[in-house]
Design a protein around this motif. Structure first.
Motif, short mmCIF file in Angstrom:
data_model
loop_
_atom_site.label_atom_id
_atom_site.label_comp_id
_atom_site.label_asym_id
_atom_site.label_seq_id
_atom_site.Cartn_x
_atom_site.Cartn_y
_atom_site.Cartn_z
N SER A 138 24.95 7.72 12.25
CA SER A 138 24.74 8.41 10.97
C SER A 138 23.68 9.49 11.16
O SER A 138 22.95 9.51 12.15
CB SER A 138 24.27 7.42 9.90
OG SER A 138 22.96 6.96 10.21
N ILE A 139 23.59 10.37 10.18
CA ILE A 139 22.55 11.41 10.23
C ILE A 139 21.16 10.75 10.20
O ILE A 139 20.23 11.21 10.87
CB ILE A 139 22.72 12.46 9.09
CG1 ILE A 139 21.82 13.67 9.33
CG2 ILE A 139 22.46 11.86 7.73
CD1 ILE A 139 22.24 14.58 10.45
N GLN A 140 21.03 9.62 9.47
CA GLN A 140 19.75 8.93 9.42
C GLN A 140 19.40 8.32 10.79
O GLN A 140 18.25 8.39 11.22
CB GLN A 140 19.77 7.84 8.34
CG GLN A 140 19.86 8.38 6.93
CD GLN A 140 21.29 8.76 6.52
OE1 GLN A 140 22.28 8.44 7.19
NE2 GLN A 140 21.40 9.47 5.39
N ALA A 141 20.39 7.75 11.47
CA ALA A 141 20.14 7.18 12.80
C ALA A 141 19.78 8.28 13.77
O ALA A 141 18.88 8.11 14.61
CB ALA A 141 21.36 6.41 13.28
N LEU A 142 20.46 9.43 13.67
CA LEU A 142 20.13 10.54 14.55
C LEU A 142 18.72 11.04 14.28
O LEU A 142 17.99 11.37 15.21
CB LEU A 142 21.16 11.67 14.40
CG LEU A 142 21.00 12.86 15.34
CD1 LEU A 142 21.03 12.42 16.81
CD2 LEU A 142 22.06 13.91 15.07
N ALA A 146 26.63 15.40 5.72
CA ALA A 146 25.36 14.75 5.43
C ALA A 146 24.16 15.49 6.00
O ALA A 146 23.03 15.17 5.67
CB ALA A 146 25.39 13.32 5.97
N GLY A 147 24.42 16.47 6.87
CA GLY A 147 23.30 17.19 7.45
C GLY A 147 23.74 18.09 8.59
O GLY A 147 24.92 18.39 8.73
N ILE A 189 29.05 26.97 3.36
CA ILE A 189 28.65 25.56 3.22
C ILE A 189 27.14 25.45 3.13
O ILE A 189 26.60 24.70 2.31
CB ILE A 189 29.20 24.73 4.40
CG1 ILE A 189 30.74 24.70 4.33
CG2 ILE A 189 28.63 23.31 4.38
CD1 ILE A 189 31.40 24.14 5.58
N ARG A 190 26.45 26.20 3.96
CA ARG A 190 24.98 26.15 3.99
C ARG A 190 24.40 26.57 2.63
O ARG A 190 23.41 26.00 2.17
CB ARG A 190 24.48 27.09 5.09
CG ARG A 190 23.09 26.88 5.50
CD ARG A 190 22.93 25.53 6.24
NE ARG A 190 21.53 25.30 6.46
CZ ARG A 190 20.78 24.49 5.73
NH1 ARG A 190 21.29 23.78 4.76
NH2 ARG A 190 19.51 24.33 6.00
N ALA A 191 25.02 27.55 1.98
CA ALA A 191 24.55 28.02 0.68
C ALA A 191 24.69 26.94 -0.39
O ALA A 191 23.92 26.91 -1.35
CB ALA A 191 25.31 29.28 0.26
N ARG A 192 25.65 26.05 -0.22
CA ARG A 192 25.91 24.99 -1.20
C ARG A 192 25.04 23.77 -0.95
O ARG A 192 24.81 22.96 -1.84
CB ARG A 192 27.40 24.62 -1.15
CG ARG A 192 27.83 23.55 -2.11
CD ARG A 192 27.65 24.01 -3.55
NE ARG A 192 28.21 23.07 -4.49
CZ ARG A 192 27.59 21.98 -4.94
NH1 ARG A 192 26.38 21.69 -4.54
NH2 ARG A 192 28.19 21.19 -5.81
N ALA A 193 24.56 23.58 0.29
CA ALA A 193 23.82 22.36 0.66
C ALA A 193 22.42 22.36 0.07
O ALA A 193 21.79 23.34 -0.15
CB ALA A 193 23.73 22.25 2.17
N PHE A 221 18.93 15.89 16.16
CA PHE A 221 18.78 16.00 14.70
C PHE A 221 18.14 17.34 14.35
O PHE A 221 17.20 17.79 15.01
CB PHE A 221 17.89 14.87 14.19
CG PHE A 221 17.56 14.97 12.73
CD1 PHE A 221 18.46 14.56 11.78
CD2 PHE A 221 16.35 15.51 12.33
CE1 PHE A 221 18.17 14.67 10.43
CE2 PHE A 221 16.05 15.62 10.98
CZ PHE A 221 16.96 15.20 10.02
N VAL A 222 18.65 17.96 13.27
CA VAL A 222 18.04 19.16 12.71
C VAL A 222 17.62 18.92 11.28
O VAL A 222 16.46 19.12 10.91
CB VAL A 222 18.99 20.39 12.79
CG1 VAL A 222 18.40 21.59 12.05
CG2 VAL A 222 19.27 20.75 14.24
N GLU A 223 18.57 18.46 10.44
CA GLU A 223 18.28 18.35 9.02
C GLU A 223 19.23 17.36 8.35
O GLU A 223 20.42 17.33 8.68
CB GLU A 223 18.45 19.72 8.37
CG GLU A 223 18.31 19.78 6.88
CD GLU A 223 18.60 21.16 6.30
OE1 GLU A 223 18.56 21.27 5.07
OE2 GLU A 223 18.89 22.11 7.05
N ALA A 224 18.72 16.57 7.41
CA ALA A 224 19.55 15.72 6.56
C ALA A 224 19.57 16.35 5.17
O ALA A 224 18.53 16.80 4.67
CB ALA A 224 18.99 14.30 6.48
#
Length: 149
Positions: A14-18, A60-61, A145-149, A101-104
């Protein structure tokens, strides 16, 4: 630099595990087209991390590719659910990459939301019947997508 979208079931990675691990191996890809995309990746490329087969699927990220592709060791591991009995150390058809990892995101961007965003009509993820776990994302799609996140 290229952009990608990569799917993982959160109970696998998951993004959290990463985030906790910082870096992990992205392995177990058993589709030739998705494998070919892995082989095109270069360190520094970025990807949307998509949680799949879970209660809340979606982006998720963001992660970053941290290595060139290399032979996927899970193909040779008899204990792995991704073992390929035809693979040998000399001839392993499958590839893996290391990711960081970069961002969640605060909120997961679900498929319904992604389908409504302008400019994503050609993204394989939003097309019916697409099951690719690794796919390219154009710069314009990345920005949308980035603009919506």
């Amino acid at each position: 630099m290229n952009h990608w979208l990569m799917k993982s079931e959160p109970d696998e990675l998951s993004i959290q595990a990463l985030r906790e691990q910082g870096r992990a191996r992205w392995d177990g890809v058993r589709n030739y087209q998705a494998r070919n995309f892995l082989r095109q990746m270069k360190p520094g490329d970025t990807f949307f991390f998509y949680h799949s087969s879970c209660p809340q699927p979606g982006i998720a990220g963001i992660g970053r590719i941290a290595s060139d592709a290399y032979p996927d060791p899970t193909a040779l591991d008899p204990e792995s659910p991704y073992v390929d009995r035809r693979a040998t150390p000399e001839k392993n058809p499958w590839s893996a990459v290391d990711v960081e990892f970069v961002e969640a995101f605060a909120d997961v961007l679900g498929l319904a939301t992604l389908r409504q965003l302008p400019g994503l009509d050609d993204l394989a993820l939003v097309q019916k019947g697409s099951r690719l776990s690794v796919m390219p994302v154009t710069p314009a799609q990345w920005r949308a997508i980035r603009a919506r996140a």
